[in-house]
Design a protein around this motif. Structure first.
Motif, mmCIF file in Angstrom:
data_model
loop_
_atom_site.group_PDB
_atom_site.id
_atom_site.type_symbol
_atom_site.label_atom_id
_atom_site.label_comp_id
_atom_site.label_asym_id
_atom_site.label_seq_id
_atom_site.Cartn_x
_atom_site.Cartn_y
_atom_site.Cartn_z
ATOM 1 N N VAL A 43 0.850 -1.188 0.000
ATOM 2 C CA VAL A 43 0.000 0.000 0.000
ATOM 3 C C VAL A 43 0.891 1.244 0.000
ATOM 4 O O VAL A 43 1.751 1.401 0.871
ATOM 5 C CB VAL A 43 -0.940 0.030 1.217
ATOM 6 C CG1 VAL A 43 -1.765 1.319 1.222
ATOM 7 C CG2 VAL A 43 -1.868 -1.177 1.203
ATOM 8 N N MET B 245 0.951 5.431 0.237
ATOM 9 C CA MET B 245 0.094 6.459 0.820
ATOM 10 C C MET B 245 0.705 7.846 0.648
ATOM 11 O O MET B 245 1.911 8.019 0.808
ATOM 12 C CB MET B 245 -0.147 6.189 2.310
ATOM 13 C CG MET B 245 -1.137 7.158 2.950
ATOM 14 S SD MET B 245 -1.305 6.962 4.741
ATOM 15 C CE MET B 245 0.227 7.716 5.275
ATOM 16 N N LYS C 107 -0.258 12.040 1.863
ATOM 17 C CA LYS C 107 -1.090 12.782 2.796
ATOM 18 C C LYS C 107 -0.771 14.254 2.712
ATOM 19 O O LYS C 107 0.368 14.650 2.491
ATOM 20 C CB LYS C 107 -0.864 12.261 4.222
ATOM 21 C CG LYS C 107 -1.850 12.786 5.242
ATOM 22 C CD LYS C 107 -1.663 12.085 6.576
ATOM 23 C CE LYS C 107 -2.702 12.525 7.590
ATOM 24 N NZ LYS C 107 -2.534 11.831 8.886
ATOM 25 N N GLU D 271 -5.971 12.547 2.244
ATOM 26 C CA GLU D 271 -5.010 11.477 1.973
ATOM 27 C C GLU D 271 -5.548 10.530 0.919
ATOM 28 O O GLU D 271 -6.751 10.464 0.670
ATOM 29 C CB GLU D 271 -4.661 10.711 3.246
ATOM 30 C CG GLU D 271 -5.794 9.870 3.801
ATOM 31 C CD GLU D 271 -5.369 9.087 5.021
ATOM 32 O OE1 GLU D 271 -4.450 9.521 5.724
ATOM 33 O OE2 GLU D 271 -5.975 8.030 5.281
ATOM 34 N N ARG E 46 -4.642 6.411 -0.781
ATOM 35 C CA ARG E 46 -3.896 5.155 -0.647
ATOM 36 C C ARG E 46 -4.058 4.334 -1.917
ATOM 37 O O ARG E 46 -5.179 4.161 -2.418
ATOM 38 C CB ARG E 46 -4.390 4.341 0.558
ATOM 39 C CG ARG E 46 -4.206 5.046 1.890
ATOM 40 C CD ARG E 46 -4.897 4.277 3.008
ATOM 41 N NE ARG E 46 -4.789 4.959 4.281
ATOM 42 C CZ ARG E 46 -3.863 4.706 5.204
ATOM 43 N NH1 ARG E 46 -2.963 3.744 4.977
ATOM 44 N NH2 ARG E 46 -3.838 5.369 6.335
ATOM 45 N N LYS F 44 -3.340 0.579 -3.365
ATOM 46 C CA LYS F 44 -2.993 -0.809 -3.041
ATOM 47 C C LYS F 44 -2.673 -1.559 -4.329
ATOM 48 O O LYS F 44 -3.453 -1.532 -5.286
ATOM 49 C CB LYS F 44 -4.153 -1.491 -2.308
ATOM 50 C CG LYS F 44 -3.821 -2.912 -1.852
ATOM 51 C CD LYS F 44 -4.971 -3.514 -1.059
ATOM 52 C CE LYS F 44 -4.616 -4.921 -0.573
ATOM 53 N NZ LYS F 44 -5.724 -5.532 0.201
#
Length: 357
Positions: free
Chosen positions: A206, A208, A210, A249, A251, A253
């Motif tokens: 994953v 990420m 932000k 944010e 994400r 995957k």
């Protein structure tokens, strides 16, 4: 017909022409008075600003006894046009003998009214200082200056409503030595993982990104294994899943990783006043990679053992050859000794035979 009370002359009612002259004289006296009530001057001021709104307003070298920065006309016009926007006020303080320009970074997410103020302390007199404002290399107008004692102020007010108005705004105080203060406007930065993310073939990971204290309008993910960035479309591939639970944010995957999935991933955020992006490096390893150091050690040991065995074999062969040479020399020596013994015995035998005769 009777004349109104208070308008009677010594011999009867005043003539109509005289009344007109008195009214005109009273109006001229009122225009010549040095002060006017603030309430009566405000509509006139608003009418003047509306009539000449296309003209620039500049004020330079106001004497030290002047009032504080009189930005009410500009502020009033700006607030009326963009009354729904918030006001951002920022200031910079400079010193007369400073050798380093002063900079201030300002993060701006949405359109706002901006008020920038620079101040500098001058010891030789504020009237000798020339003030200018620039956006990059472009000269700006409609700014205000004011002096209070030995402190000179320069103020610039404007509105940022699009990305073209972002950038650097600088105030310059010219004199014996030019001083500069710069306000740098930029959109919020987004943050990801600084170090490369290492994973293995067949696993899932994953990524990420932000944004602190901000909410981008839109997030987009890109993948690049070179110089070209390719947008990631989750609708076209079941390999990727994008989670947008929180507005600040995002994400990404990635499932069933292969070595082709490694490279650079970019998260791209779009704001009302610009764009920002962050790079995340993904490294995908096979399970043989951890064994490579061990295999390297095994190969080194095998090579070392082979070298030792070869040295031993060579040494033994060389020693055997030396022993064989010594043995051969001993045999030859023995043969030589035997031959010499036979030759020595032959003359003796002859001598014995002669003596016996």
């Amino acid at each position: 017909m009777r004349a109104p009370s208070g308008l009677l002359g010594p011999r009867g009612p005043l003539p109509l022409a005289l009344l007109c002259l008195l009214a005109a004289a009273r109006g001229s006296l009122a225009d010549g008075q040095p002060s006017v009530s603030p309430l009566t001057s405000l509509p006139i001021e608003e009418e003047r600003i509306t009539k000449y709104s296309n003209l620039s307003l500049e004020s330079h070298n106001i004497p030290p006894t002047a009032s504080p920065l009189t930005s009410l006309p500009i502020r009033g016009e700006m607030m009326t046009k963009y009354s729904n926007l918030s006001l951002e006020s920022h200031n910079i303080s400079l010193t007369e003998h400073s050798n380093v320009p002063v900079e201030k970074n300002i993060t701006l997410e949405r359109p706002s009214n901006i008020e920038l103020t620079c101040q500098i302390t001058i010891s030789r007199g504020v009237n000798s200082v020339n003030v200018t404002w620039k956006k990059g290399d472009e000269l700006l107008e409609n700014y205000l200056t004011n002096a209070t004692g030995c402190i000179l102020y320069a103020q610039y007010m404007f509105t940022i409503i699009n990305s073209k108005q972002m950038g650097s705004y600088s105030c310059f105080f010219g004199g014996e030595k030019e001083q500069r203060g710069t306000f740098n406007f930029k959109v919020p930065e987004i943050h990801g993982k600084n170090k490369p993310l290492i994973t293995y073939v067949g696993d899932s990971t994953v990524l990420m990104c932000k944004c602190q204290h901000c909410s981008p309008l839109h997030w987009t993910w890109y993948h690049s294994n070179g110089s070209v960035q390719v947008p990631i479309d989750v609708q076209m591939s079941e390999k990727y899943v994008i989670n947008r639970t929180n507005a600040n944010e995002t994400r990404l995957k990635i499932m069933q990783l292969t070595e082709d999935n490694q490279g650079s991933y970019w998260c791209h955020a779009v704001f009302q006043l610009g764009e920002s992006e962050e790079r995340i490096q993904l490294v995908v390893l096979s399970y043989l990679v951890p064994l490579k150091p061990f295999l390297g050690i095994v190969v080194e040991v095998a090579i070392l053992v082979a070298v030792i065995l070869l040295c031993e074999t060579y040494t033994q062969k060389k020693k055997k050859h030396i022993d064989d040479g010594k043995e051969f020399e001993q045999v030859e020596q023995l043969k030589s000794d035997d031959t010499n013994g036979v030759e020595n015995n032959a003359p003796r035998h002859r001598k014995n035979e002669s003596v016996s005769q």
